[in-house]
Motif scaffolding. Structure first.
Motif, PDB file in Angstrom:
ATOM      1  N   GLN A  43     -47.684  -1.123 -41.595  1.00 41.47           N
ATOM      2  CA  GLN A  43     -46.791  -1.955 -42.381  1.00 41.47           C
ATOM      3  C   GLN A  43     -46.382  -1.241 -43.666  1.00 41.47           C
ATOM      4  N   GLU A  44     -47.286  -0.456 -44.227  1.00 43.18           N
ATOM      5  CA  GLU A  44     -46.988   0.287 -45.443  1.00 43.18           C
ATOM      6  C   GLU A  44     -45.874   1.297 -45.195  1.00 43.18           C
ATOM      7  N   GLU A  45     -45.935   1.969 -44.047  1.00 41.84           N
ATOM      8  CA  GLU A  45     -44.890   2.934 -43.699  1.00 41.84           C
ATOM      9  C   GLU A  45     -43.553   2.225 -43.504  1.00 41.84           C
ATOM     10  N   LEU A  46     -43.577   1.055 -42.873  1.00 39.58           N
ATOM     11  CA  LEU A  46     -42.364   0.268 -42.678  1.00 39.58           C
ATOM     12  C   LEU A  46     -41.815  -0.180 -44.031  1.00 39.58           C
ATOM     13  N   GLN A  47     -42.702  -0.602 -44.926  1.00 43.62           N
ATOM     14  CA  GLN A  47     -42.301  -1.028 -46.260  1.00 43.62           C
ATOM     15  C   GLN A  47     -41.611   0.120 -47.005  1.00 43.62           C
ATOM     16  N   GLU A  48     -42.167   1.320 -46.902  1.00 46.30           N
ATOM     17  CA  GLU A  48     -41.588   2.488 -47.575  1.00 46.30           C
ATOM     18  C   GLU A  48     -40.200   2.810 -47.011  1.00 46.30           C
ATOM     19  N   ARG A  49     -40.054   2.751 -45.701  1.00 51.14           N
ATOM     20  CA  ARG A  49     -38.750   3.034 -45.078  1.00 51.14           C
ATOM     21  C   ARG A  49     -37.721   1.971 -45.471  1.00 51.14           C
ATOM     22  N   LEU A  50     -38.155   0.723 -45.584  1.00 45.40           N
ATOM     23  CA  LEU A  50     -37.247  -0.330 -46.034  1.00 45.40           C
ATOM     24  C   LEU A  50     -36.807  -0.077 -47.471  1.00 45.40           C
ATOM     25  N   ARG A  51     -37.740   0.329 -48.321  1.00 51.34           N
ATOM     26  CA  ARG A  51     -37.399   0.630 -49.715  1.00 51.34           C
ATOM     27  C   ARG A  51     -36.397   1.773 -49.800  1.00 51.34           C
ATOM     28  N   GLU A  52     -36.581   2.785 -48.947  1.00 50.01           N
ATOM     29  CA  GLU A  52     -35.638   3.905 -48.914  1.00 50.01           C
ATOM     30  C   GLU A  52     -34.228   3.443 -48.549  1.00 50.01           C
ATOM     31  N   ASN A  53     -34.156   2.311 -47.857  1.00 47.26           N
ATOM     32  CA  ASN A  53     -32.872   1.761 -47.435  1.00 47.26           C
ATOM     33  C   ASN A  53     -32.411   0.595 -48.318  1.00 47.26           C
ATOM     34  N   GLY A  54     -33.026   0.452 -49.495  1.00 51.35           N
ATOM     35  CA  GLY A  54     -32.570  -0.533 -50.466  1.00 51.35           C
ATOM     36  C   GLY A  54     -33.151  -1.924 -50.328  1.00 51.35           C
TER      37      GLY A  54
END
Length: 154
Positions: A21-32
């Motif tokens: 979930q942390e990796e998903l959270q980081e990728r979402l942040r990278e996408n705004g």
């Protein structure tokens, strides 16, 4: 906003091997998308995401809607988990012990997974032999199968 975020989650897990979930959270942040872990957890439940075994032997998030591209169907996975008693390996050969009469069905489930490092399988009445490319791939294959079996037993 929620629909756009969930659409982005589906896009991310389609294009990347996301394990946590942390990796998903980081990728979402990278996408705004600034989101909390709790929001991601709710989105995962609402989207009915599952963890599937990747070709690299790691568990990654998936929508479970893959079209016969090597992922095992839920039915085949169920047959496999309900049939297997133990898994072990020696060198590049994996030995899978099954309930009597179940090795053929479990072997078909393994074959449907289309593992890159599996050269072939052969099943008897209660035993399956899997020939892997190397000892390392046999070890990884064994670990992944054991993890699948432990998920059922938890």
């Amino acid at each position: 906003m929620k629909k756009r975020r969930q659409a982005k989650i589906l896009d991310i897990i389609k294009n990347f091997n996301v394990e946590t979930q942390e990796e998903l959270q980081e990728r979402l942040r990278e996408n705004g998308f600034e989101v909390t872990q709790a929001t991601i957890s709710r989105d995962i439940k609402e989207l009915k995401l599952v963890k599937e075994l990747s070709d690299s032997g790691r568990y990654i998030y998936s929508s479970g809607n893959k079209v016969n591209n090597g992922s095992v169907s839920a039915r085949a996975a169920g047959i496999f988990v309900d049939s297997v008693l133990s898994v072990d390996y020696a060198l590049n050969t994996v030995c899978i012990k099954c309930f009597p009469g179940m090795a053929g069905a479990a072997c078909a489930a393994i074959d449907s997974m289309h593992w890159n490092d599996v050269l072939g399988t052969i099943a008897g009445d209660d035993t399956i032999f899997v020939l892997c490319r190397s000892e390392i791939s046999a070890k990884n294959f064994t670990i992944n199968l054991e993890n699948s079996l432990n998920v059922k037993n938890s």
